[in-house]
Design a protein around this motif. Structure first.
Motif, PDB file in Angstrom:
ATOM      1  N   GLN A 271       0.820  -1.208   0.000  1.00 38.07           N
ATOM      2  CA  GLN A 271       0.000   0.000   0.000  1.00 38.07           C
ATOM      3  C   GLN A 271       0.853   1.256   0.000  1.00 38.07           C
ATOM      4  N   ARG A 272       1.952   1.270   0.749  1.00 39.49           N
ATOM      5  CA  ARG A 272       2.784   2.485   0.790  1.00 39.49           C
ATOM      6  C   ARG A 272       3.333   2.817  -0.604  1.00 39.49           C
ATOM      7  N   LEU A 273       3.617   1.780  -1.402  1.00 33.14           N
ATOM      8  CA  LEU A 273       4.116   2.003  -2.757  1.00 33.14           C
ATOM      9  C   LEU A 273       3.011   2.512  -3.668  1.00 33.14           C
ATOM     10  N   ARG A 274       1.819   1.953  -3.520  1.00 32.72           N
ATOM     11  CA  ARG A 274       0.676   2.455  -4.301  1.00 32.72           C
ATOM     12  C   ARG A 274       0.365   3.898  -3.929  1.00 32.72           C
ATOM     13  N   ASN A 275       0.480   4.208  -2.618  1.00 33.22           N
ATOM     14  CA  ASN A 275       0.245   5.588  -2.188  1.00 33.22           C
ATOM     15  C   ASN A 275       1.242   6.535  -2.848  1.00 33.22           C
ATOM     16  N   ILE A 276       2.507   6.150  -2.868  1.00 29.47           N
ATOM     17  CA  ILE A 276       3.548   6.986  -3.476  1.00 29.47           C
ATOM     18  C   ILE A 276       3.308   7.132  -4.974  1.00 29.47           C
ATOM     19  N   ASP A 277       2.830   6.056  -5.606  1.00 31.73           N
ATOM     20  CA  ASP A 277       2.520   6.133  -7.042  1.00 31.73           C
ATOM     21  C   ASP A 277       1.507   7.238  -7.334  1.00 31.73           C
ATOM     22  N   SER A 278       0.535   7.412  -6.442  1.00 30.60           N
ATOM     23  CA  SER A 278      -0.522   8.397  -6.700  1.00 30.60           C
ATOM     24  C   SER A 278      -0.235   9.769  -6.085  1.00 30.60           C
ATOM     25  N   ASP A 279       0.598   9.831  -5.047  1.00 28.97           N
ATOM     26  CA  ASP A 279       0.937  11.107  -4.392  1.00 28.97           C
ATOM     27  C   ASP A 279       2.287  10.920  -3.720  1.00 28.97           C
ATOM     28  N   ASP A 280       3.309  11.553  -4.233  1.00 31.47           N
ATOM     29  CA  ASP A 280       4.665  11.303  -3.732  1.00 31.47           C
ATOM     30  C   ASP A 280       5.012  12.048  -2.448  1.00 31.47           C
ATOM     31  N   ARG A 281       4.071  12.822  -1.904  1.00 26.50           N
ATOM     32  CA  ARG A 281       4.346  13.518  -0.637  1.00 26.50           C
ATOM     33  C   ARG A 281       4.355  12.521   0.509  1.00 26.50           C
ATOM     34  N   CYS A 282       5.305  12.697   1.436  1.00 27.94           N
ATOM     35  CA  CYS A 282       5.370  11.813   2.596  1.00 27.94           C
ATOM     36  C   CYS A 282       6.087  12.523   3.741  1.00 27.94           C
ATOM     37  N   VAL A 283       6.041  11.873   4.899  1.00 31.55           N
ATOM     38  CA  VAL A 283       6.742  12.367   6.080  1.00 31.55           C
ATOM     39  C   VAL A 283       7.406  11.172   6.754  1.00 31.55           C
ATOM     40  N   LEU A 284       8.652  11.369   7.189  1.00 31.55           N
ATOM     41  CA  LEU A 284       9.333  10.398   8.041  1.00 31.55           C
ATOM     42  C   LEU A 284       9.466  11.033   9.411  1.00 31.55           C
ATOM     43  N   LEU A 285       8.944  10.357  10.438  1.00 33.79           N
ATOM     44  CA  LEU A 285       9.050  10.829  11.819  1.00 33.79           C
ATOM     45  C   LEU A 285       9.966   9.886  12.573  1.00 33.79           C
ATOM     46  N   VAL A 286      10.992  10.443  13.170  1.00 31.52           N
ATOM     47  CA  VAL A 286      11.937   9.680  13.993  1.00 31.52           C
ATOM     48  C   VAL A 286      11.908  10.314  15.366  1.00 31.52           C
ATOM     49  N   GLU A 287      11.768   9.485  16.394  1.00 30.14           N
ATOM     50  CA  GLU A 287      11.683  10.049  17.745  1.00 30.14           C
ATOM     51  C   GLU A 287      12.420   9.190  18.752  1.00 30.14           C
ATOM     52  N   HIS A 288      12.794   9.818  19.843  1.00 28.72           N
ATOM     53  CA  HIS A 288      13.437   9.104  20.950  1.00 28.72           C
ATOM     54  C   HIS A 288      12.609   9.360  22.199  1.00 28.72           C
ATOM     55  N   TYR A 289      12.191   8.269  22.832  1.00 33.47           N
ATOM     56  CA  TYR A 289      11.425   8.377  24.077  1.00 33.47           C
ATOM     57  C   TYR A 289      12.261   7.824  25.221  1.00 33.47           C
TER      58      TYR A 289
END
Length: 136
Positions: free
Chosen positions: A59-77
């Motif tokens: 699904q993530r690849l299909r999503n990128i195929d139709s809309d290439d915008r994305c966000v990567l969130l990296v966090e430390h708890y």
């Protein structure tokens, strides 16, 4: 405290995993945990053959195929909240076949990817904005 861009990239370099959010055409944000490596100014995320997958294109690849915008969130708890931090990367994504060099790069960072043909495709994130925050 707001992090400057070099500090954001330094924290990303030491992290190796985060949550990738892509845009689903009807339900909105899809988020999935991922591992990554940095390559110059890009962030590379593997699409592997190591873990079981549903049949068909992810699904993530299909999503990128139709809309290439994305966000990567990296966090430390940490229970000690003075140690909290996060970095958010807004990006445009592109999907390509994994090259031998890129597969080897993932193998250096993640033992599960050292097997031949462990990586099928690579999602390349090309950042458009980077922001971060740390408690101290």
């Amino acid at each position: 405290m707001t992090l400057d861009e070099p500090d954001c990239w330094s924290r990303l370099a030491g992290a190796g995993h985060g949550v990738l959010a892509t845009v689903h055409p009807t339900r909105g944000v899809d988020a999935v945990p991922v591992v990554f490596v940095l390559a110059g100014g890009a962030i590379l995320i593997p699409v592997d053959r190591v873990k079981p997958k549903r049949p068909g294109r992810l699904q993530r690849l299909r999503n990128i195929d139709s809309d290439d915008r994305c966000v990567l969130l990296v966090e430390h708890y940490a229970d000690d909240w003075s140690q909290l931090w996060w970095v958010r990367v807004h990006a445009r994504a592109a999907v390509s076949q994994a090259t031998v060099a890129v597969a080897a790069r993932f193998g250096e960072s993640f033992a599960a990817y050292r097997a031949p043909a462990a990586i099928a495709e690579v999602i390349s994130l090309h950042p458009t904005a980077v922001a971060g925050w740390a408690a101290t």
